[in-house]
Motif scaffolding. Structure first.
Motif, PDB file in Angstrom:
ATOM      1  N   ALA A   9       0.841  -1.200   0.000  1.00 55.10           N
ATOM      2  CA  ALA A   9       0.000   0.000   0.000  1.00 55.10           C
ATOM      3  C   ALA A   9       0.875   1.250   0.000  1.00 55.10           C
ATOM      4  O   ALA A   9       0.577   2.229  -0.692  1.00 55.10           O
ATOM      5  CB  ALA A   9      -0.930  -0.008   1.211  1.00 55.10           C
ATOM      6  N   GLU A  10       1.952   1.222   0.749  1.00 52.91           N
ATOM      7  CA  GLU A  10       2.868   2.367   0.798  1.00 52.91           C
ATOM      8  C   GLU A  10       3.543   2.576  -0.557  1.00 52.91           C
ATOM      9  O   GLU A  10       3.674   3.705  -1.031  1.00 52.91           O
ATOM     10  CB  GLU A  10       3.917   2.147   1.891  1.00 52.91           C
ATOM     11  CG  GLU A  10       4.842   3.309   2.104  1.00 52.91           C
ATOM     12  CD  GLU A  10       4.126   4.525   2.676  1.00 52.91           C
ATOM     13  OE1 GLU A  10       4.627   5.644   2.414  1.00 52.91           O
ATOM     14  OE2 GLU A  10       3.100   4.397   3.346  1.00 52.91           O
ATOM     15  N   LYS A  13       0.983   4.090  -2.864  1.00 47.50           N
ATOM     16  CA  LYS A  13       0.762   5.497  -2.542  1.00 47.50           C
ATOM     17  C   LYS A  13       1.914   6.356  -3.062  1.00 47.50           C
ATOM     18  O   LYS A  13       1.694   7.414  -3.648  1.00 47.50           O
ATOM     19  CB  LYS A  13       0.612   5.673  -1.026  1.00 47.50           C
ATOM     20  CG  LYS A  13       0.280   7.094  -0.619  1.00 47.50           C
ATOM     21  CD  LYS A  13       0.015   7.194   0.878  1.00 47.50           C
ATOM     22  CE  LYS A  13       1.329   7.189   1.616  1.00 47.50           C
ATOM     23  NZ  LYS A  13       1.191   7.501   3.041  1.00 47.50           N
ATOM     24  N   ARG A  14       3.133   5.896  -2.873  1.00 48.81           N
ATOM     25  CA  ARG A  14       4.295   6.653  -3.358  1.00 48.81           C
ATOM     26  C   ARG A  14       4.293   6.752  -4.880  1.00 48.81           C
ATOM     27  O   ARG A  14       4.635   7.785  -5.452  1.00 48.81           O
ATOM     28  CB  ARG A  14       5.585   6.008  -2.881  1.00 48.81           C
ATOM     29  CG  ARG A  14       5.830   6.214  -1.422  1.00 48.81           C
ATOM     30  CD  ARG A  14       7.134   5.633  -0.993  1.00 48.81           C
ATOM     31  NE  ARG A  14       7.291   5.769   0.443  1.00 48.81           N
ATOM     32  CZ  ARG A  14       8.412   5.528   1.075  1.00 48.81           C
ATOM     33  NH1 ARG A  14       9.473   5.126   0.400  1.00 48.81           N
ATOM     34  NH2 ARG A  14       8.476   5.670   2.375  1.00 48.81           N
ATOM     35  N   CYS A  16       1.627   6.710  -6.833  1.00 51.30           N
ATOM     36  CA  CYS A  16       0.569   7.656  -7.209  1.00 51.30           C
ATOM     37  C   CYS A  16       1.012   9.094  -6.986  1.00 51.30           C
ATOM     38  O   CYS A  16       0.748   9.974  -7.813  1.00 51.30           O
ATOM     39  CB  CYS A  16      -0.699   7.370  -6.417  1.00 51.30           C
ATOM     40  SG  CYS A  16      -1.535   5.861  -6.917  1.00 51.30           S
ATOM     41  N   ILE A  17       1.689   9.342  -5.880  1.00 52.43           N
ATOM     42  CA  ILE A  17       2.173  10.694  -5.598  1.00 52.43           C
ATOM     43  C   ILE A  17       3.218  11.113  -6.630  1.00 52.43           C
ATOM     44  O   ILE A  17       3.216  12.253  -7.103  1.00 52.43           O
ATOM     45  CB  ILE A  17       2.715  10.782  -4.158  1.00 52.43           C
ATOM     46  CG1 ILE A  17       1.561  10.669  -3.168  1.00 52.43           C
ATOM     47  CG2 ILE A  17       3.478  12.074  -3.936  1.00 52.43           C
ATOM     48  CD1 ILE A  17       1.987  10.546  -1.720  1.00 52.43           C
TER      49      ILE A  17
END
Length: 67
Positions: A9-10, A13-14, A16-17
């Motif tokens: 998940a991390e 998220k990274r 996507c950012i």
């Protein structure tokens, strides 16, 4: 590299950012380019016409003097 759900998940998220920040950078660059586009067209147009005139003058001189 862990395959734990928190790790995945991390990573997601990274990723996507990173894509989001890249899109903002591209948007900013295109905005700047769009604002200076008319000036660039004028500059390159004048340089192109000047180059064409110089090229024609050089060809005319070359034909008159012989190869």
């Amino acid at each position: 590299m862990s395959s734990e759900p928190e790790g995945m998940a991390e990573s997601f998220k990274r990723g996507c950012i990173a894509i989001f920040v890249g899109m903002i950078a591209i948007y900013g660059a295109l905005t700047v380019l769009e604002s200076i586009w008319p000036v660039l067209l004028i500059i390159f147009g004048v340089l192109g016409i000047a180059g064409l005139v110089v090229g024609v003058i050089m060809l005319i001189r070359r034909f008159r003097q012989g190869w």
